[in-house]
Design a protein around this motif. Sequence first.
Motif, PDB file in Angstrom:
ATOM      1  N   THR A 128       0.842  -1.203   0.000  1.00  0.00           N
ATOM      2  CA  THR A 128       0.000   0.000   0.000  1.00  0.00           C
ATOM      3  C   THR A 128       0.872   1.246   0.000  1.00  0.00           C
ATOM      4  N   PHE A 129       1.908   1.236   0.827  1.00  0.00           N
ATOM      5  CA  PHE A 129       2.847   2.355   0.894  1.00  0.00           C
ATOM      6  C   PHE A 129       3.529   2.564  -0.457  1.00  0.00           C
ATOM      7  N   ALA A 130       4.036   1.498  -1.042  1.00  0.00           N
ATOM      8  CA  ALA A 130       4.739   1.594  -2.326  1.00  0.00           C
ATOM      9  C   ALA A 130       3.824   2.155  -3.411  1.00  0.00           C
ATOM     10  N   PHE A 131       2.581   1.698  -3.434  1.00  0.00           N
ATOM     11  CA  PHE A 131       1.625   2.189  -4.429  1.00  0.00           C
ATOM     12  C   PHE A 131       1.293   3.657  -4.172  1.00  0.00           C
ATOM     13  N   ALA A 132       1.128   4.030  -2.899  1.00  0.00           N
ATOM     14  CA  ALA A 132       0.755   5.404  -2.537  1.00  0.00           C
ATOM     15  C   ALA A 132       1.835   6.411  -2.919  1.00  0.00           C
ATOM     16  N   ILE A 133       3.105   6.003  -2.829  1.00  0.00           N
ATOM     17  CA  ILE A 133       4.183   6.939  -3.180  1.00  0.00           C
ATOM     18  C   ILE A 133       4.646   6.760  -4.629  1.00  0.00           C
ATOM     19  N   HIS A 134       3.927   5.926  -5.377  1.00  0.00           N
ATOM     20  CA  HIS A 134       4.242   5.657  -6.784  1.00  0.00           C
ATOM     21  C   HIS A 134       5.675   5.162  -6.949  1.00  0.00           C
ATOM     22  N   ALA A 135       6.071   4.252  -6.071  1.00  0.00           N
ATOM     23  CA  ALA A 135       7.423   3.705  -6.109  1.00  0.00           C
ATOM     24  C   ALA A 135       7.632   2.897  -7.377  1.00  0.00           C
ATOM     25  N   HIS A 136       8.861   2.908  -7.839  1.00  0.00           N
ATOM     26  CA  HIS A 136       9.223   2.091  -8.991  1.00  0.00           C
ATOM     27  C   HIS A 136       8.951   0.630  -8.641  1.00  0.00           C
ATOM     28  N   GLY A 137       8.262  -0.085  -9.514  1.00  0.00           N
ATOM     29  CA  GLY A 137       7.959  -1.488  -9.280  1.00  0.00           C
ATOM     30  C   GLY A 137       6.667  -1.724  -8.518  1.00  0.00           C
ATOM     31  N   ALA A 138       6.013  -0.639  -8.073  1.00  0.00           N
ATOM     32  CA  ALA A 138       4.750  -0.799  -7.340  1.00  0.00           C
ATOM     33  C   ALA A 138       3.655  -1.234  -8.310  1.00  0.00           C
ATOM     34  N   PHE A 139       2.696  -1.953  -7.797  1.00  0.00           N
ATOM     35  CA  PHE A 139       1.603  -2.461  -8.615  1.00  0.00           C
ATOM     36  C   PHE A 139       0.297  -2.062  -7.965  1.00  0.00           C
ATOM     37  N   ALA A 140      -0.695  -1.813  -8.801  1.00  0.00           N
ATOM     38  CA  ALA A 140      -2.003  -1.399  -8.295  1.00  0.00           C
ATOM     39  C   ALA A 140      -2.696  -2.581  -7.621  1.00  0.00           C
ATOM     40  N   PRO A 141      -3.423  -2.318  -6.556  1.00  0.00           N
ATOM     41  CA  PRO A 141      -4.217  -3.393  -5.940  1.00  0.00           C
ATOM     42  C   PRO A 141      -5.341  -3.808  -6.890  1.00  0.00           C
ATOM     43  N   ASP A 142      -5.961  -4.944  -6.607  1.00  0.00           N
ATOM     44  CA  ASP A 142      -7.044  -5.438  -7.455  1.00  0.00           C
ATOM     45  C   ASP A 142      -8.143  -4.403  -7.647  1.00  0.00           C
ATOM     46  N   HIS A 143      -8.480  -3.723  -6.586  1.00  0.00           N
ATOM     47  CA  HIS A 143      -9.539  -2.720  -6.633  1.00  0.00           C
ATOM     48  C   HIS A 143      -8.966  -1.397  -6.148  1.00  0.00           C
ATOM     49  N   SER A 144      -8.196  -0.744  -7.024  1.00  0.00           N
ATOM     50  CA  SER A 144      -7.532   0.499  -6.656  1.00  0.00           C
ATOM     51  C   SER A 144      -8.544   1.549  -6.217  1.00  0.00           C
ATOM     52  N   SER A 145      -8.222   2.222  -5.136  1.00  0.00           N
ATOM     53  CA  SER A 145      -9.128   3.188  -4.537  1.00  0.00           C
ATOM     54  C   SER A 145      -8.303   4.343  -3.994  1.00  0.00           C
ATOM     55  N   SER A 146      -8.962   5.427  -3.684  1.00  0.00           N
ATOM     56  CA  SER A 146      -8.266   6.538  -3.042  1.00  0.00           C
ATOM     57  C   SER A 146      -8.121   6.273  -1.543  1.00  0.00           C
ATOM     58  N   SER A 147      -8.783   5.272  -1.054  1.00  0.00           N
ATOM     59  CA  SER A 147      -8.723   4.913   0.360  1.00  0.00           C
ATOM     60  C   SER A 147      -7.549   3.974   0.625  1.00  0.00           C
ATOM     61  N   LEU A 148      -6.662   4.373   1.517  1.00  0.00           N
ATOM     62  CA  LEU A 148      -5.534   3.516   1.875  1.00  0.00           C
ATOM     63  C   LEU A 148      -6.012   2.200   2.482  1.00  0.00           C
ATOM     64  N   LEU A 149      -7.049   2.273   3.300  1.00  0.00           N
ATOM     65  CA  LEU A 149      -7.575   1.059   3.933  1.00  0.00           C
ATOM     66  C   LEU A 149      -8.120   0.079   2.891  1.00  0.00           C
ATOM     67  N   ALA A 150      -8.843   0.591   1.902  1.00  0.00           N
ATOM     68  CA  ALA A 150      -9.390  -0.276   0.853  1.00  0.00           C
ATOM     69  C   ALA A 150      -8.257  -0.912   0.042  1.00  0.00           C
ATOM     70  N   ASN A 151      -7.224  -0.124  -0.256  1.00  0.00           N
ATOM     71  CA  ASN A 151      -6.075  -0.669  -0.987  1.00  0.00           C
ATOM     72  C   ASN A 151      -5.349  -1.726  -0.149  1.00  0.00           C
ATOM     73  N   TRP A 152      -5.156  -1.426   1.145  1.00  0.00           N
ATOM     74  CA  TRP A 152      -4.500  -2.380   2.039  1.00  0.00           C
ATOM     75  C   TRP A 152      -5.280  -3.692   2.072  1.00  0.00           C
ATOM     76  N   LEU A 153      -6.604  -3.596   2.212  1.00  0.00           N
ATOM     77  CA  LEU A 153      -7.446  -4.789   2.285  1.00  0.00           C
ATOM     78  C   LEU A 153      -7.369  -5.598   0.988  1.00  0.00           C
ATOM     79  N   SER A 154      -7.326  -4.913  -0.136  1.00  0.00           N
ATOM     80  CA  SER A 154      -7.218  -5.589  -1.426  1.00  0.00           C
ATOM     81  C   SER A 154      -5.905  -6.369  -1.527  1.00  0.00           C
ATOM     82  N   TYR A 155      -4.814  -5.729  -1.116  1.00  0.00           N
ATOM     83  CA  TYR A 155      -3.525  -6.429  -1.119  1.00  0.00           C
ATOM     84  C   TYR A 155      -3.557  -7.614  -0.159  1.00  0.00           C
ATOM     85  N   TYR A 156      -4.077  -7.393   1.042  1.00  0.00           N
ATOM     86  CA  TYR A 156      -4.117  -8.440   2.068  1.00  0.00           C
ATOM     87  C   TYR A 156      -4.855  -9.678   1.560  1.00  0.00           C
ATOM     88  N   VAL A 157      -6.037  -9.449   0.998  1.00  0.00           N
ATOM     89  CA  VAL A 157      -6.865 -10.557   0.498  1.00  0.00           C
ATOM     90  C   VAL A 157      -6.163 -11.298  -0.644  1.00  0.00           C
TER      91      VAL A 157
END
Length: 185
Positions: A128-157
């Motif tokens: 979630t952190f890597a995606f939020a800071i647009h880090a090189h190599g970061a990948f979007a979560p399955d259901h990309s959202s503006s919510s950090l919690l939603a992105n975290w949950l997507s990665y977790y699942v």
Amino acid sequence: MNDFNQKTTSKALGLTLTAVVAALYVAITMLVAPIGFGPVQLRLSEGLNHLAAWNKRYVVALGLGVLIANMVSPLGWIDWVFGTLGTVIMTGLTYLLTRKVEKPLIKIIISTVIVLTIGMAILAAEFTFAFAIHAHGAFAPDHSSSSLLANWLSYYVSLVPGELVSLVVGGIVIYALSKVVNLKK
């Protein structure tokens, strides 16, 4: 054998076991490297995390193995730092919570719960952190959202199923090994 030689032999054996487990972690990770990184991964080397339930040396071994394996991670420094730190935290907790547990199956169950909850929560936070800071190599979560919690949950699942498979396979191997080798030594 005098006391000095016995202590030296014991330290050498401990260092050797640490190095062997770290090397095994790296080798197994590299064997499945294309599917060992990313939000949906099958990193079979994660099955070695159960070893931390027997001896604290394996906390160091697994941390070192993760650091070395993550040198080829698409996330670079983020995975080197947070992947390694997450491993040390979850395996350290496994060691602390299983020190007095004698039954191998119970140790493996406790280890599995810690890795699937705390370990994967930390890894999802890393992604979630890597995606939020647009880090090189970061990948979007399955259901990309503006919510950090939603992105975290997507990665977790997306992380938990592959991790569970790795832990079950590793659990079977470590359980069988614990029946023929004293993993506490």
